[in-house]
Write a protein that holds these residues in place. Sequence first.
Motif, PDB file in Angstrom:
ATOM      1  N   UNK A  32       0.850  -1.194   0.000  1.00 51.25           N
ATOM      2  CA  UNK A  32       0.000   0.000   0.000  1.00 51.25           C
ATOM      3  C   UNK A  32       0.884   1.242   0.000  1.00 51.25           C
ATOM      4  N   UNK A  33       1.967   1.196   0.761  1.00 47.87           N
ATOM      5  CA  UNK A  33       2.867   2.348   0.805  1.00 47.87           C
ATOM      6  C   UNK A  33       3.598   2.513  -0.528  1.00 47.87           C
ATOM      7  N   UNK A  77       1.743   9.254  -6.014  1.00 44.36           N
ATOM      8  CA  UNK A  77       2.064  10.665  -5.783  1.00 44.36           C
ATOM      9  C   UNK A  77       3.152  11.123  -6.755  1.00 44.36           C
ATOM     10  N   UNK A  79       1.128   4.215  -2.880  1.00 47.91           N
ATOM     11  CA  UNK A  79       0.898   5.648  -2.708  1.00 47.91           C
ATOM     12  C   UNK A  79       2.135   6.440  -3.148  1.00 47.91           C
ATOM     13  N   UNK A  80       3.300   5.875  -2.929  1.00 51.30           N
ATOM     14  CA  UNK A  80       4.521   6.556  -3.390  1.00 51.30           C
ATOM     15  C   UNK A  80       4.496   6.692  -4.916  1.00 51.30           C
TER      16      UNK A  80
END
Lengths: 570, 592
Positions: free
Chosen positions: B246-247, B254, B250-251
Motif C-alpha cells: 500500500x505504501x 504521488x 501511494x509513493x
Amino acid sequence: MTPQVITGRAVLLDSIRHHRRQLVTASVLLCGHQGGEALVPVLVGVVIDRAVGTGDTASLLFWLAVLGLDFLLLSLCYRFGARKAWQADVRADQRMRHAVADRVLHPGGGAEAGRLPGALTSIAVADAKRVGVLNFVLPLGVAGLAALVVATVSLLWISLPLGLLILLGSPPLLYVVHLLGKPLERRSGPEQERAAQASGVAADLVAGVRVLKGIGAEPAAVRRYTATSRDALGATLRATGAQARYSGSVLAVNGLFLALVALVGGRLAAEGSITVGGLVSAVGLAQFLLGPLEIFGYVNARFAQARASAARIAEVRSAAPAVTGGRDVLPADGPGRLTLRGLRSTAGQDPVDLDIAAGETVGLVADPATATGLLAVLGREQEPAAGTVELDGIDLTRVAPAAARAAVLVATHDARLFSGTVLDNIRAGLPPDTGGDVAERAMRAAQADQVAEALPDGEHTEIAEQGSSLSGGQRQRVALARALAVGAATRAPVLVLHDPTTAVDTVTEARIAAGLRAIRGGRTTLVLTSSPALLATVDRVVVLDGARRAEGSHAELLRADAGYRELVLS
Amino acid sequence: MSRASRELLPVATGTRIRTVLTGLLRPHRARALAALAALVAGAASGLLTAPLLGRIVDVVASRQGADAVTGPVLLLVVVALVQGVLAVLGAALVARVGESMLAELRERFVARALGLPLERIEEAGSGDLTSRVTADVQQVGEAVRDAVPRFAQAALIIALTLVGMAVLDWRFLVAALLAVPIQIATARWYLRRSGPIYAEQRRAGGAQQQQLLDTVGGAGTVRAFGLADTHSAKVRTRSEDVVRLALDVVRFQTRFFGRLNGAEFIGVAAVLAVGFWLVEDGTATIGTASAAALYFINLFGPINQVLFLLDIAQSATASLARIVGVADVAPEERPATPARPVDATVVTKDLGHSYVDGHPVLDGVDLRLEPGARVALVGASGAGKTTLAKLVAGVHRPTTGVVRIGGATLEDQGQDVVRETVALITQEVHVFAGPLAEDLRLARPDATDEQLRAALGVVEALEWVDALDQGLATVVGSGGYELTVVQAQQLALARLVLADRPVAVLDEATAEAGSAGSRVLERAALSALAGRTGLMVAHRLTQAATADQVVVLDAGRIVEQGTHADLVAAGGRYAALWSAWSDERDEPQPSS
C-alpha cells in the motif's frame, strides 16, 4: 489474561491518537497543497492584470516564476502529505486487524461464537479498513478547511460583495446538490444489491457446476441465471438513469451559479470596483471552492461509516471468553489417568462417569449430542454444565486453558488443515527441533504416507485453502497424522480422536486401526467412533447412547448386545 | 506457481475481443450513435463557457457599461441548461448500451461455462472459472458503469478544448501542446509499472484474506494444537506485506501526480506567455487571452482523469479477455442423430482409463448391471472406484473399451442424451444459494411443491425441512441458513429423485457426516436408488452388504465379483475385509 471490554468510541479515538504525529504532519502538508491549489487561479488573474494587460515583460517573467513556485510547493506538499496520511491510514488499519486476530486467537476463545468465519474476517479486513481510513480523511478535512480560508480571504480581498456572494452562495448550492442526490441514495442501495445478487448467483452456479452436471440441470441453471441477470440489468438501468439525472442537474446548477457570479462580477468590473484580473480570479475561485466543500461531505460520510465499523470491532474484542482457567499446574510427565465424574456438557444431559486408566485405549460409541458436548468439554472449548474432568487427579478447569489442551489433545473430525505443505500441516503442532522420524511414523500410522505418494510433490505438495485440493479421505488422514505426531513427540498424556476414519475406504481403515494401535501403544487414548474396524482394536468399548450404557470388548458386545450390533453394524 | 500453470481455460486475443464487442454492439448501434452525439454536443456546449467569460472580460475592458454584461451572462445560463440536459441524455444512453452489452456477455459466459465438459473444468480447477465469473465480471462491470463514461467524457472535453483553443488562435494550441510530451511520458511510465504493482497488491490482499479465513475458521484447531503464536505471526507477515505494498502504491501514485503537476505548469505558463505576446501584438484581446487561460486550467481535471483511468482500462481489458475467452468456447460437438438407450442395462467392455499415458488406473473392466440392480464398488483408495464411476457417468472418455447403456455407447448418445440417462452424485457437496425449493427445482424445473415434498420424504429429509422456519421457502446455501453436511447430502439425493434418471452413479462422500450421519445417508441413498440401475462406491461395508452385487477393485482391475454372501463364503479379499469389520467369523445378519 481475560480480554478487556472496550467501546467503539474508544477504538476510534485510540486509532487516531496512536498516529497523531503523522496526522499533524500530514495535515500541515496537505494544507500547503490546498492553499497552493487555491492560489493558481488567483495568480493567473494576477498575470493577466499585471503582465498581459500592461505588456510588461519583466512582470510576466516574475509572476510566471511565482506561479512555478506555487506549483512546486503544491506538488511537493501533496506528495509528502498524502504519503504521511496514507501511512497513518494503513498502519491504523493493520493495528486494528491484529487486535481482532489476537482476540480470536486468545486462549479463552469465545470470539467466534455466533459469527461465521467470513463475517469475522470481514470485520478484521473491511471494518478495520473503514476505521483506518479516518486517518487519511482527517488531514484531508483539515486541508479542505485551510483551502476554504485561503479562497475566502482571496475573494474578500478581490471584492467584498462578490466574495460574500460566492461564500454565502456556495453552501446553499451544495445543499441543493445534496437534495438532488437524496433520491439517488435511497435508490442505489437496493439496486446495488440486485446487481450483486446476479454476480452471487453466477458464482454459486459455477461453484456447483459438478453437481449441476451430475443431474443434467445445466439448462435449468442457465435459464435461472438469465432471469436474474435481466432483473439486475433492469435495476442497474433504473439506478444509472437516476445517476444521470443527478449529475446532469449538478452540472446545470453549477453552470447557473457560475453565470450568477459572472453577472455580478462583470457588473462590478464594468463599474470599475474590481480589476479584470480580479474577475478572472473570482470566477476561477468560485469553481475551485466546490472542491473543499465537497471534501467536508466526504469526511462526514466516512466518519459515520467508521463509527459503525469501530462498534463491530469493539464487539469482537470485548466478546466474553468461552473458558477461563485457574492457577493449578499439571505434573510434567503424568501417567495420563482420565476421570470423568457426573459430567454434563449441557444441563439436560445424562451425566457421564468414565475412568480411563493410564495407557489404556478406550473406544467410545456415543450419540452425536453426547459426543459433541464431551469433545467440547475435554478440549476446553466449553465449561462443563456440571461435574468434573480430572487428569491425574487435577481438575482441568483449574488449569490454564492452553496447558489443559496441551495435556489432553482433542482432534475433532472437523479439524481444519491450514495452507502450507502436507508436511507443514503434519508438523504444525510439533516443537521445531523435533526429528523427522516422528512425523514419518505418524504418517505411516495414519496412512498419510499413501496420501503423500499420490500427490504431485509428495509430502511437500502445497495444500489449497482449507485442504480443498484434497479429497475428504486424504484430508482426514493428514489431520490424523498431525494429531498422532503431536501425541508421539510431546508425550501429550491423552489423545482424544473423533471419527478419524469416516471418509477413508474400508481397506485403508483396517490399516489405520492397526497403525493407531502400534503408535499409541501404552498411551492413554480415547476414540469416539462407531467404526467396527477401530472398535475391534481398542482395549475396551464404552457405549453412551442417550441414557443407555454398556461396556466390554467389541467382540463381547457384538455377541451379547443386539443394541450394540445395531449401532455399529447397521 | 502451480495455480498459473493450471490455467487451462482460454483467454481471448485482442482481435477476438473486438469482434465479440462489435457483435454485441450491433443491436444497439442506433442508441450508441445517439449517445455519442449527446456526449459530443454536451462537451462542445460546455466549451462555450470560457469564451463567454472572455467576452465579459472584453466588454469590461472596452468599457461598454455594466448592462453590456447581461448578453453573455444570459448565454451562460443557456449553456448551463443545455449542458445539463445533454449530460443526462448522454450518460443514460451510454449506460443503457454498456449495461445491455455487459448483461448479454455475462449471460453468454455463464451458459458456456456451465456447458464446458466436466473433464475440462476439473483439469482447469473450478477456481479459475469462479474468479472469472466474479472478479472479472465485476472489473468489467465497474469499468462500464464508471470508468468508460468518465473516460469518454474527459477525452471529449480535452479534444474539444484543444479545438476551442485553436479557434481562439492556433498559437494557443501550440502552447497547450507543450505539456503533451511530459504527459505521454508520464502515462507510459505509469502504465508500465501500474499493472504489476496493482496485481501484486491484489495478490497480497487475497493472501491476507485467505490467512485470516484460515486462522479464524480454524480457531478451534489452532487452540487444540497450541498454534496461536504461529498463526499470529502468519497474520502479521501477511498484513505487513499488504502495508508495504500500500505504501509502495501511494509513493508511486504521488510521483505520478507530481509529474503531471509539472506538465500543468508548463502548459499554463506557455498559454499565458502566448497570450501576453498576442495581446501586445494586437492579434488578440485580453478577453481572448483570459479565455485561453481558463480553458487550460479547466483541462487539469480531465487530463488527470484520462491518464489515471488508462490503468483501469488496461485491467478491464485483461478481464474482458478472460471473459470472452470462455464465452467464445465452441460448444461440444453433438452427434447428429444421437442414439437412445432402450433400457437401463449398463455394460462395460474391456474398459480402461489412464490420466497419464502409460499409467492406466483402470484396465480391462467388464461389468454388467441389469436394469434396477444395485452394484457396490469396494476397494482401497486409488483402486479405480471413482474413475470407473466417472466413466460410467460419461464424465471421462474411456482410453480403451466402451460403456453401453441400454445398448448404445455413450459416445453415440452424445452429452445431451447421456445427461438424461445417467445421474451422478459426486463427493462435491453444494447447496445452491436461495430458497430450498429453488435448489431442488434445478433438477426438475416444473416440479410442484407436493413433488418436492415427496422427494424429500424419500430421502428422510422432510421432517427437518418442515421444521425450518419457512419450510421449503427457507433461504439456504451461501449467505442463508447453513445446512449440515448430512442435510446437504440428503438434498443432493432428493435432487437425484427429482431428476429421475434410469441410471444413477453414486460416489458421494459420507466423509464429514460422522458415523450416525453416514447411516442416515446410506438409507437415503438406498431409497433414492429404488427403481434405478445403481452403481455406488461403497465407503462402508454395510453399503456393500445390502447391494445386489459387490465388485472388488484392486489396482484398476476387478479382482472379485459376486453377492455379499458368495464373496464372504469364498474367503478372499472381501471376506478378509468383512471379518476385520465385523470381528466375527459367524457373520451377523446386516439389517436392511
